[in-house]
Each structure stands twice: as structure tokens, then as C-alpha cells.
Design an enzyme around this catalytic site. Structure first.
Site, PDB file in Angstrom:
ATOM      1  N   ARG A  89       8.350  48.802  13.063  1.00  0.00           N
ATOM      2  CA  ARG A  89       9.511  47.810  12.962  1.00  0.00           C
ATOM      3  C   ARG A  89      10.582  47.938  14.059  1.00  0.00           C
ATOM      4  NH1 ARG A  89      12.054  47.746   7.176  1.00  0.00           N
ATOM      5  NH2 ARG A  89      13.205  49.418   7.886  1.00  0.00           N
ATOM      6  N   LYS A 191      16.025  44.176  12.141  1.00  0.00           N
ATOM      7  CA  LYS A 191      16.959  45.187  11.529  1.00  0.00           C
ATOM      8  C   LYS A 191      18.010  44.980  12.789  1.00  0.00           C
ATOM      9  CE  LYS A 191      17.453  48.952   8.376  1.00  0.00           C
ATOM     10  NZ  LYS A 191      17.939  48.242   7.536  1.00  0.00           N
ATOM     11  N   GLU A 227      16.396  38.263  -0.549  1.00  0.00           N
ATOM     12  CA  GLU A 227      16.553  39.847  -0.745  1.00  0.00           C
ATOM     13  C   GLU A 227      18.052  40.080  -1.054  1.00  0.00           C
ATOM     14  OE1 GLU A 227      15.452  41.833   2.972  1.00  0.00           O
ATOM     15  OE2 GLU A 227      15.905  40.362   4.191  1.00  0.00           O
TER      16      GLU A 227
HETATM   17  C1  LIG Z   1      18.091  43.371   4.466  1.00  0.00           C
HETATM   18  C2  LIG Z   1      17.106  44.528   4.063  1.00  0.00           C
HETATM   19  N1  LIG Z   1      16.221  44.334   3.215  1.00  0.00           N
HETATM   20  C3  LIG Z   1      15.183  45.275   2.855  1.00  0.00           C
HETATM   21  C4  LIG Z   1      15.375  46.386   3.258  1.00  0.00           C
HETATM   22  C5  LIG Z   1      14.350  47.371   2.558  1.00  0.00           C
HETATM   23  O1  LIG Z   1      13.529  48.317   3.753  1.00  0.00           O
HETATM   24  P1  LIG Z   1      12.807  49.467   3.650  1.00  0.00           P
HETATM   25  O2  LIG Z   1      12.286  49.542   2.445  1.00  0.00           O
HETATM   26  O3  LIG Z   1      12.080  49.534   4.934  1.00  0.00           O
HETATM   27  O4  LIG Z   1      14.129  50.524   3.407  1.00  0.00           O
HETATM   28  C6  LIG Z   1      16.518  46.938   3.985  1.00  0.00           C
HETATM   29  C7  LIG Z   1      16.790  48.304   4.152  1.00  0.00           C
HETATM   30  O5  LIG Z   1      16.380  48.780   5.476  1.00  0.00           O
HETATM   31  C8  LIG Z   1      17.323  45.852   4.290  1.00  0.00           C
HETATM   32  O6  LIG Z   1      18.547  46.283   5.209  1.00  0.00           O
END
Ligand SMILES: Cc1ncc(COP(=O)(O)O)c(C=O)c1O
Length: 344
Positions: A89, A191, A227
Site C-alpha cells: 500500500r 495514504k 469511511e
Molecule cells: C482514512 C482511513 N481509512 C481506513 C483506514 C484503515 O486502514 P487499516 O485497516 O489498514 O489500518 C485508515 C487507517 O490507516 C485510514 O486512515
């Protein structure tokens, strides 16, 4: 070795999701004019870093980051959860910001070695975990907006407890916003730093009014769930189907989301759909809701507030079942059928 055993170990009983400095961090420098682009990197004391004020990251936010956890098991091992997925990622995020991908093997090995060097900061089982924060930035001094050639990857770590400590055991209260977190076609699936910088103010408006976080609707229709500030939502409908929004340019592909989907489908044989889910459908047909993330784990949503509509969600049985399987895999208490665990 400099920096070893220098920093104080925190009180495990009072850990929260906040920074405790540890002894070592990792740094690798990258230059696209070189082959290989990335040097092998070094483990150095955790300390402030020097950077040119003209570095592209300082003005333009050319940077991406990751988050993953190492867990101590009751048998005394230390396990990383899906570090290869975080490595991939970070590559995708970097490419969206025109940065060279950091090799996944090097990512996984440097995460593991960093944990080894900070081993005494990994909390005992049940008290928390060691959170790793890999990052990649454009460090080239450059005035104009454009691609860069000099980069740095850093990884630091911190022991952490739960994200919403002291909050209700029955989960979080979310304000549903008629607003997107990011623009369609923007950087939502990366991210990247800028996504988060802009979201702090938005969430704080509602945290000041007693909400735990906000839930964004899609920027185009202002109708479908996307989200929260840092987690992916799942809703159990009256029909018994578990639904989560499909991945697109407005949604970060959560690794906990993917893990939850696989556990639900392959281990618990649940009926699961990745499809557009409108806020009205959740209000009318939702019986249970939770959000997934590395920091959030699987956290129940007890109430949604959408304009003048209030939706209470009473149950959390399904979240409990899914979280138990996920936790047991992460802590080595259950066989890992997916090859997710990397022993440090
Ligand atoms: C915007 C956002 N959505 C979802 C997630 C969840 O991702 P993960 O399960 O990889 O931590 C995160 C955290 O990293 C995030 O910053």
C-alpha cells in the site's frame, strides 16, 4: 550501540494511543538518478531530523505514511500482522504522489529489524502493541511544483494502548457528514499527508460537540457511505447480509477491512457484499455497525446522527465474533490460514 536502552519504558497499565519515543528508528535515502534507487538504510537513534525548508514535502505535502502493529504473544514471540500488505500500500500511495516505490521486501525486513531493536518497548500481551509508522517523503529542495528525485523513508515505532480509551464500551457515536473526505479521482485511496491535514478541522468541529468521529458520504452524490477519518465501515442489514462500501478513489483500502472480509467469507461463511450503501438504507435496515482499522481494530458504532435523524445500533454480536478471530490470529492463539503473520 548508541541509543540502546536509553529511553524510559512506559507504564504498561496506562498506555493510550499516543507517542512514547523508543530507542531506534530506521532511515533509507532514495534517489531516482541511482540504481538501486534506495540505499540499504540504517537503524539510528530516534531523534529530530534535519530537512531543507525548501523540501517539497514542507510546502506541497509530498509524503505518504503507513501504520501497522507488532504484538507480543503469551508464548513470548513477537508477531507482525501483514507487513507485506502495508508495504504494497505504501508503494501504491507513493506512486500516486510521483515517488519511487520502496521495495516491499526491504519494507518488511526493516519493520522486523526495527521491532527487534526496540524489543523491550513491545508491551506484554493484553496491554497493547508496538505501533510502527513507516513514512516516505520528498526531501528535495525545490521551489516549483513538480516531480522530485530525492526521497527519504523513515520508520519509527511507539508502544500503544487502545485508540478510544475511556470511551463507551458500547462503541462510538458518529456524525454523518454530507461532504466527501476527498475529491472523486483525488488521493483518497493513497495514504497521503494532505488527506489527513484537511480532515483534522472537520472532525474537531464534531468532537467538540461530543461525537467520537465523523462518517463521510461520497463527494459526488452525498448519499453513499465512504469511511471515517481513519477506518472503514461495515453494516449488518436486517436481511443478514454484511455490507461494506466498494473500494474506489475516495476510500483507503484498509488492511483490517480486507482481513475482516476474508475472515467473514472464508472462516465464518457469512453473506458479505461490497457494494454502494446509502445512508438511508443504513437508517432503515441496519441492525449492527462497526468500523475497522489498525488503530480502531473492530469498533462498534452505537449511534449515527444524520441531519435530524438519529440511528441507534443496539447489537455488537457479529463484531465480537469477527474481532475474536482476528485477534486470535494476530496473537498466535489461532492457526493463521492466510499466511498473514510474520514472526520477528
Ligand atoms: C482514512 C482511513 N481509512 C481506513 C483506514 C484503515 O486502514 P487499516 O485497516 O489498514 O489500518 C485508515 C487507517 O490507516 C485510514 O486512515
Amino acid at each position: 550501540m548508541t541509543g540502546q536502552n536509553n529511553k524510559p519504558i512506559p507504564d504498561w497499565e496506562t498506555l493510550t494511543f499516543s507517542l512514547t519515543e523508543t530507542d531506534f528508528m530506521y532511515r533509507s535515502l532514495g534517489n531516482t538518478g541511482r540504481d538501486p534507487v534506495w540505499d540499504e538504510g540504517a537503524y539510528i537513534p530516534f531523534e529530530d531530523i534535519m530537512i531543507s525548508p525548501a523540501a517539497a514535502l514542507m510546502s506541497y505535502g509530498v509524503g505518504v505514511f503507513e501504520g501497522l502493529k507488532a504484538q507480543r504473544t503469551t508464548g513470548g514471540k513477537i508477531l507482525l500482522f501483514r507487513p507485506d500488505a502495508n508495504g504494497r500500500r505504501m508503494q501504491n500511495s507513493a506512486e500516486r504522489l510521483m515517488m519511487p516505490p520502496f521495495p516491499t521486501e526491504q519494507f518488511v525486513e526493516s519493520c522486523a529489524e526495527l521491532v527487534r531493536r526496540n524489543e523491550h518497548f513491545v508491551p506484554p500481551p493484553e496491554y497493547g502493541s508496538l505501533y510502527l509508522r513507516p513514512m516516505q517523503h520528498a526531501i528535495e529542495p525545490q521551489l516549483g511544483l513538480g516531480p522530485c528525485s530525492q526521497f527519504a523513508t523513515h520508520i519509527f515505532c511507539s508502544p500503544v494502548g487502545s485508540y478510544f480509551r475511556g470511551g463507551s464500551p458500547r462503541g462510538v457515536r458518529l456524525k454523518v457528514l454530507e461532504q466527501g473526505r476527498v475529491a472523486p479521482g483525488g488521493t483518497g485511496s493513497a495514504k497521503s499527508m494532505g488527506n489527513y491535514a484537511g480532515a483534522i478541522w472537520v472532525a474537531q468541529q464534531w468532537k467538540d460537540q461530543g461525537f467520537d468521529d465523523v462518517l463521510y458520504l461520497d463527494a459526488h452524490h452525498l448519499k453513499y457511505l465512504t469511511e471515517t477519518s481513519g477506518s472503514n465501515p461495515f453494516v449488518l442489514l436486517r436481511s443478514g447480509v454484511l455490507v461494506t462500501p466498494p473500494l474506489d478513489s475516495q476510500i483507503l483500502p484498509g488492511i483490517t477491512r480486507d482481513s475482516t472480509l476474508r475472515i467473514a467469507r472464508e472462516l465464518l461463511n457469512l453473506d458479505v457484499e461490497e457494494r454502494a450503501l446509502s445512508i438511508q438504507e443504513v437508517i432503515e435496515d441496519g441492525v449492527e455497525m462497526f468500523c475497522t482499522g489498525t488503530a480502531w481494530t473492530l469498533l462498534s458504532v452505537r449511534e449515527l446522527v444524520y441531519n435530524d435523524q438519529v440511528k441507534q445500533l443496539e447489537t455488537e454480536d457479529l463484531r465480537g465474533k469477527l474481532l475474536k478471530v482476528l485477534r486470535d490470529i494476530q496473537t498466535g492463539d489461532r492457526e493463521d490460514p492466510f499466511d498473514w503473520i510474520r514472526e520477528v
